[in-house]
Write a protein that holds these residues in place. Structure first.
Motif, PDB file in Angstrom:
ATOM      1  N   SER A   1      64.689  70.469  91.094  1.00 33.98           N
ATOM      2  CA  SER A   1      64.729  69.738  89.831  1.00 33.98           C
ATOM      3  C   SER A   1      65.680  68.562  89.959  1.00 33.98           C
ATOM      4  O   SER A   1      66.511  68.499  90.876  1.00 33.98           O
ATOM      5  CB  SER A   1      65.185  70.657  88.685  1.00 33.98           C
ATOM      6  OG  SER A   1      66.497  71.122  88.915  1.00 33.98           O
ATOM      7  N   ASP A   2      65.541  67.627  89.028  1.00 39.92           N
ATOM      8  CA  ASP A   2      66.471  66.505  88.968  1.00 39.92           C
ATOM      9  C   ASP A   2      67.878  67.006  88.669  1.00 39.92           C
ATOM     10  O   ASP A   2      68.071  68.070  88.075  1.00 39.92           O
ATOM     11  CB  ASP A   2      66.070  65.540  87.842  1.00 39.92           C
ATOM     12  CG  ASP A   2      64.724  64.868  88.079  1.00 39.92           C
ATOM     13  OD1 ASP A   2      64.306  64.793  89.256  1.00 39.92           O
ATOM     14  OD2 ASP A   2      64.114  64.430  87.092  1.00 39.92           O
ATOM     15  N   ILE A   3      68.849  66.232  89.074  1.00 44.90           N
ATOM     16  CA  ILE A   3      70.243  66.471  88.683  1.00 44.90           C
ATOM     17  C   ILE A   3      70.633  65.301  87.786  1.00 44.90           C
ATOM     18  O   ILE A   3      70.985  64.214  88.258  1.00 44.90           O
ATOM     19  CB  ILE A   3      71.160  66.588  89.909  1.00 44.90           C
ATOM     20  CG1 ILE A   3      70.713  67.740  90.805  1.00 44.90           C
ATOM     21  CG2 ILE A   3      72.614  66.797  89.478  1.00 44.90           C
ATOM     22  CD1 ILE A   3      71.525  67.897  92.087  1.00 44.90           C
ATOM     23  N   THR A   4      70.527  65.537  86.489  1.00 41.29           N
ATOM     24  CA  THR A   4      70.802  64.471  85.525  1.00 41.29           C
ATOM     25  C   THR A   4      72.134  64.637  84.818  1.00 41.29           C
ATOM     26  O   THR A   4      72.617  63.712  84.170  1.00 41.29           O
ATOM     27  CB  THR A   4      69.680  64.409  84.475  1.00 41.29           C
ATOM     28  OG1 THR A   4      69.584  65.682  83.813  1.00 41.29           O
ATOM     29  CG2 THR A   4      68.345  64.089  85.144  1.00 41.29           C
TER      30      THR A   4
ATOM     31  N   SER B   1      70.396  63.119  98.114  1.00 36.71           N
ATOM     32  CA  SER B   1      68.978  63.206  98.437  1.00 36.71           C
ATOM     33  C   SER B   1      68.322  64.249  97.534  1.00 36.71           C
ATOM     34  O   SER B   1      69.011  64.965  96.815  1.00 36.71           O
ATOM     35  CB  SER B   1      68.809  63.566  99.923  1.00 36.71           C
ATOM     36  OG  SER B   1      69.287  64.871 100.192  1.00 36.71           O
ATOM     37  N   TRP B   2      67.071  64.483  97.320  1.00 35.62           N
ATOM     38  CA  TRP B   2      66.041  63.984  98.189  1.00 35.62           C
ATOM     39  C   TRP B   2      65.156  63.107  97.355  1.00 35.62           C
ATOM     40  O   TRP B   2      65.502  61.995  96.999  1.00 35.62           O
ATOM     41  CB  TRP B   2      65.365  65.164  98.883  1.00 35.62           C
ATOM     42  CG  TRP B   2      64.237  64.830  99.793  1.00 35.62           C
ATOM     43  CD1 TRP B   2      63.022  65.431  99.807  1.00 35.62           C
ATOM     44  CD2 TRP B   2      64.193  63.851 100.824  1.00 35.62           C
ATOM     45  NE1 TRP B   2      62.231  64.907 100.788  1.00 35.62           N
ATOM     46  CE2 TRP B   2      62.927  63.925 101.425  1.00 35.62           C
ATOM     47  CE3 TRP B   2      65.069  62.908 101.297  1.00 35.62           C
ATOM     48  CZ2 TRP B   2      62.514  63.109 102.474  1.00 35.62           C
ATOM     49  CZ3 TRP B   2      64.676  62.098 102.340  1.00 35.62           C
ATOM     50  CH2 TRP B   2      63.409  62.215 102.922  1.00 35.62           C
ATOM     51  N   GLN B   3      64.010  63.586  96.952  1.00 31.41           N
ATOM     52  CA  GLN B   3      63.072  62.689  96.295  1.00 31.41           C
ATOM     53  C   GLN B   3      63.134  62.756  94.774  1.00 31.41           C
ATOM     54  O   GLN B   3      62.380  62.064  94.099  1.00 31.41           O
ATOM     55  CB  GLN B   3      61.647  62.990  96.778  1.00 31.41           C
ATOM     56  CG  GLN B   3      61.477  62.683  98.262  1.00 31.41           C
ATOM     57  CD  GLN B   3      60.092  63.015  98.771  1.00 31.41           C
ATOM     58  OE1 GLN B   3      59.391  63.824  98.174  1.00 31.41           O
ATOM     59  NE2 GLN B   3      59.702  62.390  99.874  1.00 31.41           N
ATOM     60  N   LYS B   4      63.979  63.603  94.212  1.00 37.35           N
ATOM     61  CA  LYS B   4      64.128  63.664  92.763  1.00 37.35           C
ATOM     62  C   LYS B   4      65.335  62.838  92.317  1.00 37.35           C
ATOM     63  O   LYS B   4      66.051  62.265  93.129  1.00 37.35           O
ATOM     64  CB  LYS B   4      64.228  65.125  92.305  1.00 37.35           C
ATOM     65  CG  LYS B   4      62.919  65.886  92.470  1.00 37.35           C
ATOM     66  CD  LYS B   4      63.006  67.275  91.909  1.00 37.35           C
ATOM     67  CE  LYS B   4      61.630  67.922  91.859  1.00 37.35           C
ATOM     68  NZ  LYS B   4      60.985  68.014  93.168  1.00 37.35           N
ATOM     69  N   ASN B   5      65.563  62.843  91.004  1.00 38.88           N
ATOM     70  CA  ASN B   5      66.533  61.934  90.410  1.00 38.88           C
ATOM     71  C   ASN B   5      67.945  62.525  90.397  1.00 38.88           C
ATOM     72  O   ASN B   5      68.135  63.676  90.002  1.00 38.88           O
ATOM     73  CB  ASN B   5      66.088  61.618  88.972  1.00 38.88           C
ATOM     74  CG  ASN B   5      66.832  60.437  88.396  1.00 38.88           C
ATOM     75  OD1 ASN B   5      68.007  60.548  88.105  1.00 38.88           O
ATOM     76  ND2 ASN B   5      66.140  59.326  88.219  1.00 38.88           N
ATOM     77  N   VAL B   6      68.911  61.756  90.804  1.00 40.10           N
ATOM     78  CA  VAL B   6      70.338  62.080  90.694  1.00 40.10           C
ATOM     79  C   VAL B   6      70.950  60.934  89.900  1.00 40.10           C
ATOM     80  O   VAL B   6      71.236  59.875  90.445  1.00 40.10           O
ATOM     81  CB  VAL B   6      71.011  62.213  92.070  1.00 40.10           C
ATOM     82  CG1 VAL B   6      72.486  62.579  91.921  1.00 40.10           C
ATOM     83  CG2 VAL B   6      70.297  63.259  92.916  1.00 40.10           C
TER      84      VAL B   6
ATOM     85  N   ILE C   1      72.008  57.443 100.962  1.00 40.33           N
ATOM     86  CA  ILE C   1      71.336  57.810  99.720  1.00 40.33           C
ATOM     87  C   ILE C   1      69.831  57.703  99.919  1.00 40.33           C
ATOM     88  O   ILE C   1      69.319  56.639 100.286  1.00 40.33           O
ATOM     89  CB  ILE C   1      71.779  56.915  98.551  1.00 40.33           C
ATOM     90  CG1 ILE C   1      73.314  56.974  98.396  1.00 40.33           C
ATOM     91  CG2 ILE C   1      71.089  57.328  97.262  1.00 40.33           C
ATOM     92  CD1 ILE C   1      73.867  56.029  97.362  1.00 40.33           C
ATOM     93  N   ASN C   2      69.139  58.817  99.687  1.00 39.62           N
ATOM     94  CA  ASN C   2      67.685  58.858  99.769  1.00 39.62           C
ATOM     95  C   ASN C   2      67.157  59.477  98.482  1.00 39.62           C
ATOM     96  O   ASN C   2      66.554  60.551  98.484  1.00 39.62           O
ATOM     97  CB  ASN C   2      67.228  59.690 100.968  1.00 39.62           C
ATOM     98  CG  ASN C   2      67.748  59.144 102.275  1.00 39.62           C
ATOM     99  OD1 ASN C   2      67.496  57.989 102.600  1.00 39.62           O
ATOM    100  ND2 ASN C   2      68.481  59.969 103.014  1.00 39.62           N
ATOM    101  N   SER C   3      67.378  58.840  97.351  1.00 38.85           N
ATOM    102  CA  SER C   3      67.040  59.421  96.069  1.00 38.85           C
ATOM    103  C   SER C   3      66.966  58.329  95.024  1.00 38.85           C
ATOM    104  O   SER C   3      67.630  57.290  95.143  1.00 38.85           O
ATOM    105  CB  SER C   3      68.097  60.452  95.662  1.00 38.85           C
ATOM    106  OG  SER C   3      67.839  60.970  94.381  1.00 38.85           O
ATOM    107  N   ALA C   4      66.214  58.602  93.983  1.00 34.25           N
ATOM    108  CA  ALA C   4      66.280  57.763  92.799  1.00 34.25           C
ATOM    109  C   ALA C   4      67.503  58.167  91.984  1.00 34.25           C
ATOM    110  O   ALA C   4      68.044  59.252  92.145  1.00 34.25           O
ATOM    111  CB  ALA C   4      65.014  57.931  91.961  1.00 34.25           C
ATOM    112  N   GLY C   5      67.919  57.282  91.085  1.00 34.46           N
ATOM    113  CA  GLY C   5      69.042  57.591  90.229  1.00 34.46           C
ATOM    114  C   GLY C   5      70.067  56.489  90.192  1.00 34.46           C
ATOM    115  O   GLY C   5      69.776  55.330  90.517  1.00 34.46           O
TER     116      GLY C   5
END
Length: 838
Positions: free
Chosen positions: A751-754, A775-780, A800-804
């Motif tokens: 899951s995302d880490i928001t 990382s990875w492909q979810k949102n931080v 950094i390999n992630s959105a956010g």
């Protein structure tokens, strides 16, 4: 991380109570009753047959007062003159002996009026003296305090002394210097930080002590075993006195009466007897206390500062590669399945020829040592045994018995004992021994392969030396010995059932169970339901498991376990069938203290509804899964001042499986060499903290600290804080993913880490790969990085390999092989001030 499924009636003469050496109750700035406020019974006014005697040792002054015998019933009395600086609530402590084996009574009078009949518990014998405290009200000026054997009393005690704690006029000259600030204590039971008042020291004070069990626990480092002056800085809302109970290392010292201050900060002076090295000093709202105070902190005169990062440990460590040797050194090497990759500092010394040795010059005296070593396995995977010779200044001390039974596993996860599966690892184990006599500083301690030491090789990683005190003795009151309840240590019979029966009996009597020195064999769970279980010390009382089984199981209630060792019999990983050392539900406000754990599946596996658990002073070594796992629903709990090494999975983990782990903390721990996974892993949960730890030498599939949504935990909420940690040679390769993991790793997996993640004041030294990986492909999406030092990284400083998105300030990178920064995935960086090298 290894989440399941992955994871004692006749008395000769008596003694009446002496007061403990409580320096008197003093408010800050007022004249305190000094240490000589203790009033000796032999100097008091004696009547009715009370007489001075010296036949029982252990008294203070020139004697004690006896004569509280049946022949003097209704007559014998001892009266003390007490001066008080003010009228109001106070207390009197009496030091006495009661060898009758039964609770006896005397009556307490103040200024000629009877206050109450006082019950004085039996002591171990007539030579054992204890203190008992009673609340009293004094008038300003001269007072009399008398202990009298009335016709309604049972008498038959001996009296040594009393110590009055009298009220003084409150003043508030301003802050004093406290050695231990309240905001740094562990709190539970409703106590919490507050900032609304003024005039306190530090960044906060503590409030909320009115509930039963509310407590503040301070870690106090003492240079030697002694009695130390203790100051408590506090305030009350009005003129009414507050009461609270002082404990040291889990044992009640006395009740403190805190005179009312009307809202001003003030101090009370007393004292506390501490062990050498680390101690817990607790202020707790016990039965009869009102807890109507706020706490600014304590001052322990003569204490020494604890380590600013990592655990304050009782031993000195010597790395083999830093010693003097005529043998070969292996490493450095961080490659999985190589022996040096599992060595502290990635180096070790190999003795494979007769006459080879490694030696160290002791910098401190020692009477005990722990050796970390590796021996070869045998073809069946059941281990080999051999001796190694130990010398001091050229004279042989002993042949140290070693074994590889609890090392070497093979094959794929979760590993086994079949050498044919290949991929051997988990090379190292440890052994400990007490020496005959103490070796002074400057002694040359040598480990040598002699002709009678038959192993093909001895790979030595490190030795830890320490001065172990004599075995503890059973407290004079409040405990029953297991040996009087059908438990026999050292006979190699299974003690599980007898221990459970003894614990049930002791607990039903409102007493704790004492385990004298010896080995207790267990083959299943020893159940704890609001129990107090104590041993003679980590080096003396041993619970020994069998066939992978045997451990302590919490079944609710407030329990206390301390001063013992749990030595398991686990030689490979089997999550479904083998036991943890300590697991289950530990209710509200339990304590696990000064416990050595080795060769178990897991060290601690704690479950809901545990809240307010403090685990401190642990040594967890050579487990086959996690060192500690605070599991689903655990809340308000802390692991601190502990050493964790050579775990088969995460060193320290919080796993929010199904229920959130909430408001928990790992603080001031030293974690080394998890053979799989991370030194610290936080898997979901609410507002958890990782603070002031030393973390080193991860091996495979590993980071130093992982903040991760892997294993589908309850999502993160609140702020997850990672503050002031030092990570050395952490990060590692994950062969299943063919991925290189960073020292600090924020991993949005299932899951995302928001929710906010705060990384502040951390040092990353010699990272195997990147210093910080997101990382990875979810949102931080809410990362704050403040004051991060990355010094030497095998890949990028920051990867950094992630959105956010995240904000970075005071982040310095140097010596990063691949460069300061690599960003992909659309992550937005907001740069604050003080960034360099990326």
């Amino acid at each position: 991380m290894s989440p399941a499924p992955r994871k004692r009636s006749h008395a000769l003469r008596t003694v009446l109570p002496l007061l403990l050496s409580m320096l008197g109750v003093l408010l800050y700035g007022a004249t305190a009753q000094a240490a000589d406020a203790r009033l000796e019974a032999e100097s008091a006014q004696l009547s009715g047959g009370a007489a001075v005697s010296t036949e029982h040792p252990g008294y203070t002054g020139s004697g004690f007062v006896g004569g509280f015998t049946d022949a003097n019933k209704g007559k014998a009395s001892v009266s003390f003159a007490v001066q008080s600086g003010a009228a109001g609530a106070g207390s009197v402590s009496v030091r006495y002996a009661n060898g009758t084996t039964a609770t006896m009574t005397l009556s307490l009078y103040v200024n000629g009026a009877k206050v109450r009949q006082v019950s004085l518990a039996a002591t171990a014998n007539w030579d054992t003296w204890v203190t008992h405290e009673e609340a009293v009200t004094y008038k300003a000026g001269a007072n009399t305090v008398a202990w009298t054997f009335t016709t309604s009393d049972s008498g038959n005690v001996n009296l040594d002394s009393v110590t009055p704690a009298t009220p003084t006029t409150p003043t508030d000259p301003g802050p004093t210097t406290l050695t231990h600030q309240a905001e740094d204590a562990f709190v539970s039971g409703g106590a919490a930080k507050a900032t609304a008042a003024t005039g306190y020291e530090g960044s906060a004070y503590l409030s909320g002590f009115t509930g039963a069990g509310a407590r503040a626990v301070f870690s106090v480092n003492a240079p030697k075993a002694a009695t130390y002056p203790l100051t408590v800085r506090y305030r009350t809302a009005d003129s009414a006195a507050a009461t609270v109970t002082l404990l040291a290392n889990g044992a009640t010292v006395r009740r403190l009466t805190l005179p009312g201050t009307g809202g001003t900060w003030a101090t009370v002076n007393t004292d506390v007897t501490l062990r050498a090295a680390l101690n817990s000093v607790t202020l707790r709202t016990a039965a009869g206390d009102n807890g109507n105070y706020q706490l600014d902190g304590i001052g322990v005169t003569g204490s020494t500062a604890a380590a600013t990062r990592g655990a304050t440990l009782p031993y000195t460590a010597y790395e083999a590669e830093s010693g003097s040797t005529n043998a070969g050194t292996i490493g450095p090497d961080r490659n999985y399945l190589t022996v040096p990759s599992e060595a502290s500092g990635r180096k070790a010394v190999v003795l494979d020829q007769t006459g080879e040795y490694v030696q160290f010059t002791l910098t401190k005296p020692a009477n005990a040592l722990t050796l970390r070593y590796s021996l070869p396995d045998n073809a069946a995977g059941t281990g080999t045994a051999a001796t190694l010779s130990v010398y001091a200044n050229g004279s042989e001390l002993k042949d140290l018995p070693l074994s590889s039974k609890y090392s070497w596993v093979y094959g794929g996860y979760p590993y086994n004992n079949d050498p044919s599966q290949g991929s051997g690892h988990h090379f190292f184990d440890e052994t400990r021994t007490l020496l005959t006599g103490e070796l002074p500083a400057g002694t040359v301690l040598k480990f040598q392969k002699d002709a009678g030491d038959t192993a093909a090789s001895y790979t030595l990683d490190l030795v830890e030396t320490e001065s172990v005190p004599a075995a503890l003795t059973m407290p004079a009151t409040g405990f029953v010995s297991a040996t009087t309840l059908g438990v026999t240590p050292g006979d190699s019979t299974d003690d599980t059932s007898a221990l459970n029966s003894a614990l049930s009996t002791a607990t039903s009597q409102g007493k704790g169970l004492w385990l004298p020195s010896g080995t207790y064999d267990i083959s299943g769970h020893v159940d704890l339901t609001g129990a107090d279980l104590r041993g003679a010390g980590q080096w003396y009382t041993v619970l020994r498991g069998k066939n992978g089984k045997g451990g302590l199981f919490g079944r609710g209630g407030t329990s206390n376990v301390q001063d013992l060792m749990i030595a398991g019999d686990v030689s490979y990983r089997d999550d479904a069938n083998f036991d943890a050392a300590i697991e289950g539900d530990f209710g509200n406000g339990s304590t696990l203290q000064n416990i050595w754990i080795e060769h178990t599946k897991v060290g601690l596996w704690i479950d809901a509804p545990t809240t307010g658990l403090l685990a401190t002073g642990l040594r967890i070594r050579d487990t086959f899964a996690d060192g500690v796992n605070l599991h689903k629903g655990t809340s308000g709990s802390e692991v601190s001042q502990s050493s964790v090494r050579n775990t088969g999975d995460d060193g320290l983990a919080m796993f929010s499986e199904s229920q959130a782990v909430t408001d928990c903390a790992f603080r001031f721990n030293t974690v080394q060499l998890p053979l799989l996974a991370n030194t610290v892993g936080i898997y979901g949960g609410h507002a958890n903290r990782v603070e002031d730890n030393l973390l080193a030498d991860t091996v495979t599939g590993a980071s130093g600290i992982a903040i991760s949504s892997r294993f589908a935990p309850v999502p993160f909420s609140g702020t997850t804080s990672v503050l002031r940690n030092t990570l050395t040679r952490t990060g590692g390769y994950e062969p299943n993913w063919q991925s290189k993991l960073g020292a600090l790793w924020i991993y949005a997996d299932s899951s995302d880490i928001t929710a906010p993640v705060l990384l502040q004041g951390n040092d990353v030294l010699d990272s195997t790969y990147s210093g910080l990986l997101i990382s990875w492909q979810k949102n931080v999406s809410a990362v704050t990085v403040d004051g991060l030092k990355i010094d030497k990284a095998g890949s990028y400083g920051i990867e950094i390999n992630s959105a956010g998105a995240g904000t970075f300030s005071g982040v310095t990178v140097s010596g990063a092989t691949a460069g300061g920064l690599s960003v992909a995935g659309g992550f937005a960086i907001t740069r604050g001030s003080g960034n360099t090298g990326w």
